[in-house]
Write a protein that holds these residues in place. Sequence first.
Motif, PDB file in Angstrom:
ATOM      1  N   THR A  83     -49.498 -66.838   1.072  1.00 54.50           N
ATOM      2  CA  THR A  83     -48.260 -67.017   0.314  1.00 54.50           C
ATOM      3  C   THR A  83     -48.412 -66.572  -1.133  1.00 54.50           C
ATOM      4  OG1 THR A  83     -48.843 -69.335  -0.182  1.00 54.50           O
ATOM      5  CG2 THR A  83     -47.459 -68.933   1.757  1.00 54.50           C
ATOM      6  N   ARG A  84     -49.647 -66.489  -1.634  1.00 56.83           N
ATOM      7  CA  ARG A  84     -49.904 -65.971  -2.976  1.00 56.83           C
ATOM      8  C   ARG A  84     -50.514 -64.573  -2.963  1.00 56.83           C
ATOM      9  NH1 ARG A  84     -46.624 -68.623  -6.328  1.00 56.83           N
ATOM     10  NH2 ARG A  84     -46.743 -70.865  -5.986  1.00 56.83           N
ATOM     11  N   LEU A  85     -51.209 -64.218  -1.892  1.00 60.48           N
ATOM     12  CA  LEU A  85     -51.872 -62.914  -1.846  1.00 60.48           C
ATOM     13  C   LEU A  85     -50.972 -61.816  -1.303  1.00 60.48           C
ATOM     14  CD1 LEU A  85     -55.436 -63.805  -0.470  1.00 60.48           C
ATOM     15  CD2 LEU A  85     -54.649 -63.696  -2.838  1.00 60.48           C
ATOM     16  N   LEU A  86     -50.030 -62.165  -0.448  1.00 57.54           N
ATOM     17  CA  LEU A  86     -49.227 -61.155   0.253  1.00 57.54           C
ATOM     18  C   LEU A  86     -47.765 -61.169  -0.161  1.00 57.54           C
ATOM     19  CD1 LEU A  86     -49.130 -59.002   2.541  1.00 57.54           C
ATOM     20  CD2 LEU A  86     -48.676 -60.881   4.136  1.00 57.54           C
ATOM     21  N   ALA A  87     -47.177 -62.334  -0.269  1.00 62.19           N
ATOM     22  CA  ALA A  87     -45.746 -62.421  -0.561  1.00 62.19           C
ATOM     23  C   ALA A  87     -45.447 -61.921  -1.972  1.00 62.19           C
ATOM     24  CB  ALA A  87     -45.269 -63.860  -0.399  1.00 62.19           C
ATOM     25  N   ARG A  88     -44.373 -61.148  -2.116  1.00 60.88           N
ATOM     26  CA  ARG A  88     -44.000 -60.594  -3.420  1.00 60.88           C
ATOM     27  C   ARG A  88     -42.941 -61.419  -4.143  1.00 60.88           C
ATOM     28  NH1 ARG A  88     -43.535 -54.127  -1.877  1.00 60.88           N
ATOM     29  NH2 ARG A  88     -45.794 -53.725  -1.762  1.00 60.88           N
ATOM     30  N   ASP A  89     -42.219 -62.241  -3.422  1.00 59.71           N
ATOM     31  CA  ASP A  89     -41.193 -63.072  -4.044  1.00 59.71           C
ATOM     32  C   ASP A  89     -41.005 -64.327  -3.199  1.00 59.71           C
ATOM     33  OD1 ASP A  89     -39.560 -62.330  -1.816  1.00 59.71           O
ATOM     34  OD2 ASP A  89     -38.835 -60.575  -2.904  1.00 59.71           O
ATOM     35  N   ARG A  90     -40.064 -65.181  -3.644  1.00 59.32           N
ATOM     36  CA  ARG A  90     -39.875 -66.458  -2.975  1.00 59.32           C
ATOM     37  C   ARG A  90     -39.335 -66.291  -1.556  1.00 59.32           C
ATOM     38  NH1 ARG A  90     -36.329 -69.783  -4.842  1.00 59.32           N
ATOM     39  NH2 ARG A  90     -37.426 -71.623  -4.074  1.00 59.32           N
ATOM     40  N   ARG A  91     -38.512 -65.292  -1.315  1.00 63.21           N
ATOM     41  CA  ARG A  91     -37.991 -65.096   0.039  1.00 63.21           C
ATOM     42  C   ARG A  91     -39.118 -64.724   1.001  1.00 63.21           C
ATOM     43  NH1 ARG A  91     -32.684 -61.541   0.470  1.00 63.21           N
ATOM     44  NH2 ARG A  91     -32.666 -62.510   2.538  1.00 63.21           N
ATOM     45  N   GLU A  92     -40.032 -63.893   0.553  1.00 64.73           N
ATOM     46  CA  GLU A  92     -41.155 -63.526   1.414  1.00 64.73           C
ATOM     47  C   GLU A  92     -42.091 -64.708   1.628  1.00 64.73           C
ATOM     48  OE1 GLU A  92     -43.154 -59.991   0.205  1.00 64.73           O
ATOM     49  OE2 GLU A  92     -41.501 -58.680   0.857  1.00 64.73           O
ATOM     50  N   ARG A  93     -42.262 -65.550   0.602  1.00 64.12           N
ATOM     51  CA  ARG A  93     -43.064 -66.754   0.798  1.00 64.12           C
ATOM     52  C   ARG A  93     -42.419 -67.659   1.840  1.00 64.12           C
ATOM     53  NH1 ARG A  93     -43.981 -66.566  -4.811  1.00 64.12           N
ATOM     54  NH2 ARG A  93     -42.432 -68.183  -5.257  1.00 64.12           N
ATOM     55  N   ARG A  94     -41.100 -67.736   1.812  1.00 64.39           N
ATOM     56  CA  ARG A  94     -40.406 -68.572   2.797  1.00 64.39           C
ATOM     57  C   ARG A  94     -40.539 -68.000   4.201  1.00 64.39           C
ATOM     58  NH1 ARG A  94     -34.884 -68.635  -0.093  1.00 64.39           N
ATOM     59  NH2 ARG A  94     -34.112 -69.331   1.932  1.00 64.39           N
ATOM     60  N   VAL A  95     -40.579 -66.674   4.313  1.00 70.19           N
ATOM     61  CA  VAL A  95     -40.812 -66.066   5.626  1.00 70.19           C
ATOM     62  C   VAL A  95     -42.182 -66.478   6.156  1.00 70.19           C
ATOM     63  CG1 VAL A  95     -41.220 -63.889   6.842  1.00 70.19           C
ATOM     64  CG2 VAL A  95     -39.277 -64.095   5.289  1.00 70.19           C
ATOM     65  N   LEU A  96     -43.205 -66.382   5.296  1.00 69.52           N
ATOM     66  CA  LEU A  96     -44.555 -66.756   5.720  1.00 69.52           C
ATOM     67  C   LEU A  96     -44.615 -68.227   6.116  1.00 69.52           C
ATOM     68  CD1 LEU A  96     -46.784 -64.893   3.094  1.00 69.52           C
ATOM     69  CD2 LEU A  96     -46.221 -64.183   5.411  1.00 69.52           C
ATOM     70  N   ILE A  97     -44.019 -69.071   5.305  1.00 71.23           N
ATOM     71  CA  ILE A  97     -44.041 -70.501   5.612  1.00 71.23           C
ATOM     72  C   ILE A  97     -43.310 -70.788   6.923  1.00 71.23           C
ATOM     73  CG2 ILE A  97     -43.240 -72.769   4.836  1.00 71.23           C
ATOM     74  CD1 ILE A  97     -43.728 -71.760   1.946  1.00 71.23           C
ATOM     75  N   ASN A  98     -42.208 -70.074   7.159  1.00 70.85           N
ATOM     76  CA  ASN A  98     -41.441 -70.302   8.385  1.00 70.85           C
ATOM     77  C   ASN A  98     -42.171 -69.830   9.642  1.00 70.85           C
ATOM     78  OD1 ASN A  98     -39.413 -71.415   6.886  1.00 70.85           O
ATOM     79  ND2 ASN A  98     -37.974 -69.731   7.112  1.00 70.85           N
ATOM     80  N   THR A  99     -43.135 -68.911   9.511  1.00 75.04           N
ATOM     81  CA  THR A  99     -43.881 -68.484  10.697  1.00 75.04           C
ATOM     82  C   THR A  99     -44.751 -69.611  11.239  1.00 75.04           C
ATOM     83  OG1 THR A  99     -45.765 -67.620   9.407  1.00 75.04           O
ATOM     84  CG2 THR A  99     -43.969 -66.084   9.913  1.00 75.04           C
ATOM     85  N   ILE A 100     -45.177 -70.516  10.363  1.00 75.56           N
ATOM     86  CA  ILE A 100     -46.033 -71.624  10.807  1.00 75.56           C
ATOM     87  C   ILE A 100     -45.323 -72.967  10.745  1.00 75.56           C
ATOM     88  CG2 ILE A 100     -48.188 -70.468  10.203  1.00 75.56           C
ATOM     89  CD1 ILE A 100     -48.244 -72.094   7.609  1.00 75.56           C
ATOM     90  N   GLY A 101     -44.105 -72.993  10.228  1.00 71.92           N
ATOM     91  CA  GLY A 101     -43.381 -74.247  10.083  1.00 71.92           C
ATOM     92  C   GLY A 101     -43.252 -75.059  11.363  1.00 71.92           C
ATOM     93  N   PRO A 102     -42.960 -74.425  12.513  1.00 70.21           N
ATOM     94  CA  PRO A 102     -42.792 -75.219  13.732  1.00 70.21           C
ATOM     95  C   PRO A 102     -44.090 -75.678  14.390  1.00 70.21           C
ATOM     96  CG  PRO A 102     -41.552 -73.131  13.816  1.00 70.21           C
ATOM     97  CD  PRO A 102     -42.528 -73.027  12.701  1.00 70.21           C
ATOM     98  N   VAL A 103     -45.245 -75.140  13.942  1.00 72.51           N
ATOM     99  CA  VAL A 103     -46.476 -75.383  14.708  1.00 72.51           C
ATOM    100  C   VAL A 103     -47.611 -76.017  13.911  1.00 72.51           C
ATOM    101  CG1 VAL A 103     -45.967 -73.502  16.315  1.00 72.51           C
ATOM    102  CG2 VAL A 103     -47.331 -73.023  14.272  1.00 72.51           C
ATOM    103  N   TRP A 104     -47.511 -76.048  12.586  1.00 70.43           N
ATOM    104  CA  TRP A 104     -48.681 -76.468  11.799  1.00 70.43           C
ATOM    105  C   TRP A 104     -49.105 -77.901  12.120  1.00 70.43           C
ATOM    106  CZ3 TRP A 104     -48.580 -80.713   8.654  1.00 70.43           C
ATOM    107  CH2 TRP A 104     -47.329 -81.219   8.316  1.00 70.43           C
ATOM    108  N   ASP A 105     -48.130 -78.804  12.318  1.00 65.70           N
ATOM    109  CA  ASP A 105     -48.496 -80.199  12.566  1.00 65.70           C
ATOM    110  C   ASP A 105     -49.123 -80.375  13.943  1.00 65.70           C
ATOM    111  OD1 ASP A 105     -46.072 -79.520  13.661  1.00 65.70           O
ATOM    112  OD2 ASP A 105     -45.019 -81.351  13.072  1.00 65.70           O
ATOM    113  N   GLY A 106     -48.661 -79.611  14.933  1.00 65.52           N
ATOM    114  CA  GLY A 106     -49.297 -79.661  16.243  1.00 65.52           C
ATOM    115  C   GLY A 106     -50.725 -79.151  16.207  1.00 65.52           C
ATOM    116  N   ASN A 107     -50.987 -78.167  15.351  1.00 63.48           N
ATOM    117  CA  ASN A 107     -52.348 -77.642  15.232  1.00 63.48           C
ATOM    118  C   ASN A 107     -53.323 -78.709  14.744  1.00 63.48           C
ATOM    119  OD1 ASN A 107     -51.265 -75.186  15.977  1.00 63.48           O
ATOM    120  ND2 ASN A 107     -51.267 -74.329  13.918  1.00 63.48           N
ATOM    121  N   GLU A 108     -52.849 -79.612  13.908  1.00 63.46           N
ATOM    122  CA  GLU A 108     -53.730 -80.637  13.356  1.00 63.46           C
ATOM    123  C   GLU A 108     -54.110 -81.706  14.369  1.00 63.46           C
ATOM    124  OE1 GLU A 108     -52.162 -82.176   9.729  1.00 63.46           O
ATOM    125  OE2 GLU A 108     -52.529 -80.313   8.616  1.00 63.46           O
ATOM    126  N   VAL A 109     -53.396 -81.752  15.490  1.00 63.98           N
ATOM    127  CA  VAL A 109     -53.764 -82.693  16.551  1.00 63.98           C
ATOM    128  C   VAL A 109     -55.202 -82.435  17.012  1.00 63.98           C
ATOM    129  CG1 VAL A 109     -53.261 -83.362  18.937  1.00 63.98           C
ATOM    130  CG2 VAL A 109     -51.394 -83.070  17.303  1.00 63.98           C
TER     131      VAL A 109
END
Length: 333
Positions: free
Chosen positions: A32-58
């Motif tokens: 989100t800091r190395l690749l994204a160029r603006d806030r919209r791109e950061r939100r795209v990156l965050i949304n790619t893992i938004g539905p699954v990150w908590d399940g991964n921590e199981v």
Amino acid sequence: MQLHDIWFAVIAVLWTGYFFLEGFDFGVGVLTRLLARDRRERRVLINTIGPVWDGNEVWLLTAAGATFAAFPDWYATLFSGFYLPLLVILVCLIVRGVAFEYRVKRTEKSWQDRWEAALFVTSLLPAFLWGVAFGNIVHGVPIGADKDYAGGLADLLGPYALLGGLVTLTLFTFHGAVFTALKTTGGIRPRARRLATVLGLGSSVLTAVFLTWTQLHSGDGRSLVAAAAAVLALLAAVAANAAGREGWAFGLSGVTIAGTVAALFLALFPDVMPSTLDPRWSLTAEGAASSPYTLKIMTWCAAVATPVVMLYQGWTYWVFRKRIGTQHIAENH
């Protein structure tokens, strides 16, 4: 094969699953800091893992719980000796979860920027510290005759452990970059592939050095095969990524993580925590294990629950399988 040997292998599999799944979402958080160029791109990156990150921590909760139940002496020595770095990881995971949920609770740019910065930091630190922790577990730490950790914080920051931290950080970030290329459309996708090539080449060197050091220190024939498979899979992942075969690249980067974890656990066995003070004081899988009856009950419970959890998590990934891009993000959200 005894039950304690089986549960040593089960714990290795649980850590493999955790690093495979949480590895790419740690990597996306760093990106989100190395690749994204603006806030919209950061939100795209965050949304790619938004539905699954908590399940991964199981997988982390299961790995820690299995260690506590199957190898209580290992759990006690590990969590008491590594208290500070594990506490930092725990705090990062808590803040990271809050960042996912709270960053959209208010519309102010400063509010969202702070939580997105927190997401970056709390992805980077655990990605590094897990490598440091496992480097110390495999290489050995000061353990006394009473099975207690006898060192200080400085003993956990040796060159081998710090190299392990760099390996997991670069490898997870590469894994996340390949996942980003696999899950996005538009301008982010080719940039993710280019960055993945750089990260993959750097990680290849670090991983090869780290696994060679591991092999020279405590490896055997089995760990050598796993280490070689990990390095070859990483090089193949870099090549697949450069060719635009994103699915293959992601699968091969997962094989790299699995091979690396397997090499570490094979080099560690039959110990679970070697002592650098006296080999006789090392914790072994047999000596640190629970009673056979406890392990038998755990085996039956795991046999019933594990397929259900894996089917549910697989279904989650299937539901959220489509690519996303900035066109899917409302400009004034």
